[in-house]
Write a protein that holds these residues in place. Sequence first.
Motif, PDB file in Angstrom:
ATOM      1  N   UNK A  46      14.667  -7.004  15.233  1.00  0.00           N
ATOM      2  CA  UNK A  46      15.823  -8.202  14.476  1.00  0.00           C
ATOM      3  C   UNK A  46      14.688  -9.687  14.011  1.00  0.00           C
ATOM      4  N   UNK A  47      15.242  -9.609  13.000  1.00  0.00           N
ATOM      5  CA  UNK A  47      14.311 -10.725  12.516  1.00  0.00           C
ATOM      6  C   UNK A  47      14.867 -12.151  11.862  1.00  0.00           C
ATOM      7  N   UNK A  48      14.079 -13.280  13.247  1.00  0.00           N
ATOM      8  CA  UNK A  48      14.330 -14.783  13.424  1.00  0.00           C
ATOM      9  C   UNK A  48      14.388 -15.571  13.092  1.00  0.00           C
ATOM     10  N   UNK A  49      15.240 -16.259  11.881  1.00  0.00           N
ATOM     11  CA  UNK A  49      14.814 -17.446  11.312  1.00  0.00           C
ATOM     12  C   UNK A  49      14.147 -18.545  12.455  1.00  0.00           C
ATOM     13  N   UNK A  50      13.658 -19.475  11.584  1.00  0.00           N
ATOM     14  CA  UNK A  50      12.342 -20.680  12.509  1.00  0.00           C
ATOM     15  C   UNK A  50      13.592 -21.429  13.101  1.00  0.00           C
TER      16      UNK A  50
END
Length: 167
Positions: A46-50
Amino acid sequence: MTAVEDPAGDHHPRGGGGAGIATLDCAQLTSPAGHYSHVVTHRGVAYISGQLPVTPDGSRLAGEPFDVQARQVLSNLDACLATAGTSRERLLSVTVHVTDIDDWPAFDRLYADWLGASRPARAVVGARELHHGSAVEVHAIAALDQAGTPQAGTPQAGPAPAITPPR
Protein backbone atom coordinates in the motif's frame (compact mmCIF):
# COMPACT_ATOMS: atom_id res chain seq x y z
CA MET A 1 -15.17 -3.80 -0.10
CA THR A 2 -16.43 -3.45 -3.64
CA ALA A 3 -13.87 -4.20 -6.33
CA VAL A 4 -13.56 -5.68 -9.77
CA GLU A 5 -11.05 -8.51 -9.90
CA ASP A 6 -9.29 -10.07 -12.84
CA PRO A 7 -8.89 -13.87 -13.13
CA ALA A 8 -5.64 -13.68 -11.17
CA GLY A 9 -7.51 -12.11 -8.25
CA ASP A 10 -6.00 -8.66 -8.69
CA HIS A 11 -8.10 -5.53 -8.13
CA HIS A 12 -8.57 -3.20 -11.08
CA PRO A 13 -8.34 0.55 -10.50
CA ARG A 14 -11.01 3.10 -11.12
CA GLY A 15 -9.87 4.57 -14.39
CA GLY A 16 -6.48 3.70 -15.90
CA GLY A 17 -3.52 2.12 -14.21
CA GLY A 18 -3.45 -1.50 -15.21
CA ALA A 19 -4.36 -4.84 -13.76
CA GLY A 20 -3.35 -5.38 -10.18
CA ILE A 21 -3.43 -1.71 -9.18
CA ALA A 22 -6.25 -0.55 -6.90
CA THR A 23 -6.93 3.07 -5.97
CA LEU A 24 -8.64 3.63 -2.62
CA ASP A 25 -10.14 6.74 -1.09
CA CYS A 26 -10.62 6.76 2.66
CA ALA A 27 -14.23 7.30 3.72
CA GLN A 28 -13.02 8.84 7.01
CA LEU A 29 -11.15 11.66 5.22
CA THR A 30 -12.25 14.45 2.93
CA SER A 31 -12.05 13.58 -0.75
CA PRO A 32 -8.69 14.30 -2.39
CA ALA A 33 -8.61 17.89 -3.65
CA GLY A 34 -6.26 17.05 -6.51
CA HIS A 35 -5.70 14.30 -9.05
CA TYR A 36 -4.59 11.53 -6.68
CA SER A 37 -5.92 8.79 -4.40
CA HIS A 38 -5.44 8.46 -0.65
CA VAL A 39 -4.00 4.96 -1.17
CA VAL A 40 -2.83 2.89 -4.12
CA THR A 41 -2.20 -0.84 -3.67
CA HIS A 42 -0.22 -3.15 -5.91
CA ARG A 43 1.34 -6.58 -5.39
CA GLY A 44 0.92 -6.66 -1.63
CA VAL A 45 2.03 -3.09 -0.95
CA ALA A 46 0.00 0.00 0.00
CA TYR A 47 1.35 3.40 -1.06
CA ILE A 48 -0.20 6.15 1.07
CA SER A 49 -0.31 9.71 -0.24
CA GLY A 50 0.99 12.58 1.83
CA GLN A 51 -1.27 13.30 4.79
CA LEU A 52 -1.67 16.87 5.99
CA PRO A 53 -3.21 18.12 9.26
CA VAL A 54 -6.77 18.23 7.93
CA THR A 55 -9.65 16.88 10.03
CA PRO A 56 -12.25 14.45 8.63
CA ASP A 57 -14.67 17.38 8.15
CA GLY A 58 -12.07 19.25 6.06
CA SER A 59 -10.89 21.74 8.68
CA ARG A 60 -7.26 22.71 8.13
CA LEU A 61 -5.17 22.83 11.31
CA ALA A 62 -2.24 24.85 9.92
CA GLY A 63 -2.72 27.56 12.56
CA GLU A 64 -2.66 25.06 15.44
CA PRO A 65 0.42 24.11 17.51
CA PHE A 66 2.80 21.60 15.92
CA ASP A 67 1.78 18.69 18.18
CA VAL A 68 -1.92 19.15 17.27
CA GLN A 69 -1.01 19.09 13.57
CA ALA A 70 1.25 16.04 13.99
CA ARG A 71 -1.41 14.05 15.88
CA GLN A 72 -3.95 14.78 13.14
CA VAL A 73 -1.51 13.67 10.44
CA LEU A 74 -0.91 10.38 12.28
CA SER A 75 -4.67 9.91 12.74
CA ASN A 76 -5.16 10.43 9.00
CA LEU A 77 -2.40 7.91 8.30
CA ASP A 78 -4.21 5.41 10.58
CA ALA A 79 -7.40 5.94 8.57
CA CYS A 80 -5.55 5.30 5.30
CA LEU A 81 -3.89 2.17 6.68
CA ALA A 82 -7.28 0.84 7.80
CA THR A 83 -8.79 1.62 4.40
CA ALA A 84 -6.05 -0.47 2.78
CA GLY A 85 -6.70 -3.25 5.30
CA THR A 86 -3.35 -2.97 7.01
CA SER A 87 -1.93 -1.38 10.17
CA ARG A 88 0.93 0.56 11.73
CA GLU A 89 2.73 -2.69 12.45
CA ARG A 90 3.00 -3.37 8.70
CA LEU A 91 4.59 -0.02 7.79
CA LEU A 92 7.71 -0.45 5.67
CA SER A 93 8.79 3.14 5.14
CA VAL A 94 7.64 6.55 6.37
CA THR A 95 8.71 9.94 5.03
CA VAL A 96 8.05 13.01 7.15
CA HIS A 97 8.23 16.57 5.82
CA VAL A 98 8.56 19.38 8.37
CA THR A 99 8.82 23.10 7.77
CA ASP A 100 10.91 23.67 10.90
CA ILE A 101 13.56 21.07 11.68
CA ASP A 102 13.39 22.22 15.31
CA ASP A 103 9.99 20.46 15.46
CA TRP A 104 11.61 17.12 14.64
CA PRO A 105 12.24 16.02 18.27
CA ALA A 106 8.58 16.71 19.15
CA PHE A 107 7.43 14.73 16.12
CA ASP A 108 9.82 11.89 16.92
CA ARG A 109 8.34 11.56 20.44
CA LEU A 110 4.75 11.50 19.15
CA TYR A 111 5.74 9.10 16.36
CA ALA A 112 7.50 6.69 18.75
CA ASP A 113 4.46 6.63 21.06
CA TRP A 114 2.14 6.12 18.07
CA LEU A 115 4.22 3.26 16.61
CA GLY A 116 5.14 1.39 19.77
CA ALA A 117 7.59 -1.44 19.06
CA SER A 118 7.39 -1.11 15.24
CA ARG A 119 10.39 0.52 13.60
CA PRO A 120 9.88 1.04 9.86
CA ALA A 121 12.48 2.74 7.69
CA ARG A 122 12.09 6.51 7.98
CA ALA A 123 13.31 9.76 6.50
CA VAL A 124 12.78 13.35 7.57
CA VAL A 125 12.83 16.08 4.97
CA GLY A 126 13.06 19.75 5.76
CA ALA A 127 10.66 21.75 3.60
CA ARG A 128 10.48 25.49 3.15
CA GLU A 129 6.69 25.29 3.01
CA LEU A 130 3.88 22.74 2.76
CA HIS A 131 0.39 22.98 1.29
CA HIS A 132 -2.14 25.17 3.16
CA GLY A 133 0.65 26.44 5.46
CA SER A 134 0.90 23.09 7.27
CA ALA A 135 3.93 22.39 9.46
CA VAL A 136 4.06 18.62 8.81
CA GLU A 137 3.13 16.09 6.11
CA VAL A 138 3.66 12.32 6.15
CA HIS A 139 3.49 9.70 3.41
CA ALA A 140 4.13 6.00 3.85
CA ILE A 141 4.46 2.55 2.34
CA ALA A 142 2.96 -0.48 4.09
CA ALA A 143 2.76 -4.22 3.47
CA LEU A 144 -0.59 -5.91 2.95
CA ASP A 145 -1.21 -9.58 3.72
CA GLN A 146 0.66 -12.37 1.90
CA ALA A 147 -1.93 -12.54 -0.89
CA GLY A 148 -1.51 -8.85 -1.64
CA THR A 149 -5.12 -8.01 -0.88
CA PRO A 150 -6.55 -5.95 1.95
CA GLN A 151 -6.67 -7.83 5.24
CA ALA A 152 -9.88 -8.41 7.16
CA GLY A 153 -10.07 -7.77 10.88
CA THR A 154 -6.89 -5.76 11.39
CA PRO A 155 -6.75 -4.09 14.81
CA GLN A 156 -7.30 -0.59 13.40
CA ALA A 157 -9.60 -1.57 10.54
CA GLY A 158 -12.37 0.90 9.79
CA PRO A 159 -15.20 0.72 7.30
CA ALA A 160 -14.61 -1.10 4.03
CA PRO A 161 -12.60 0.94 1.55
CA ALA A 162 -14.38 2.62 -1.31
CA ILE A 163 -13.11 1.15 -4.56
CA THR A 164 -14.73 2.36 -7.72
CA PRO A 165 -14.80 -0.22 -10.52
CA PRO A 166 -13.49 0.78 -13.95
CA ARG A 167 -15.91 2.63 -16.22
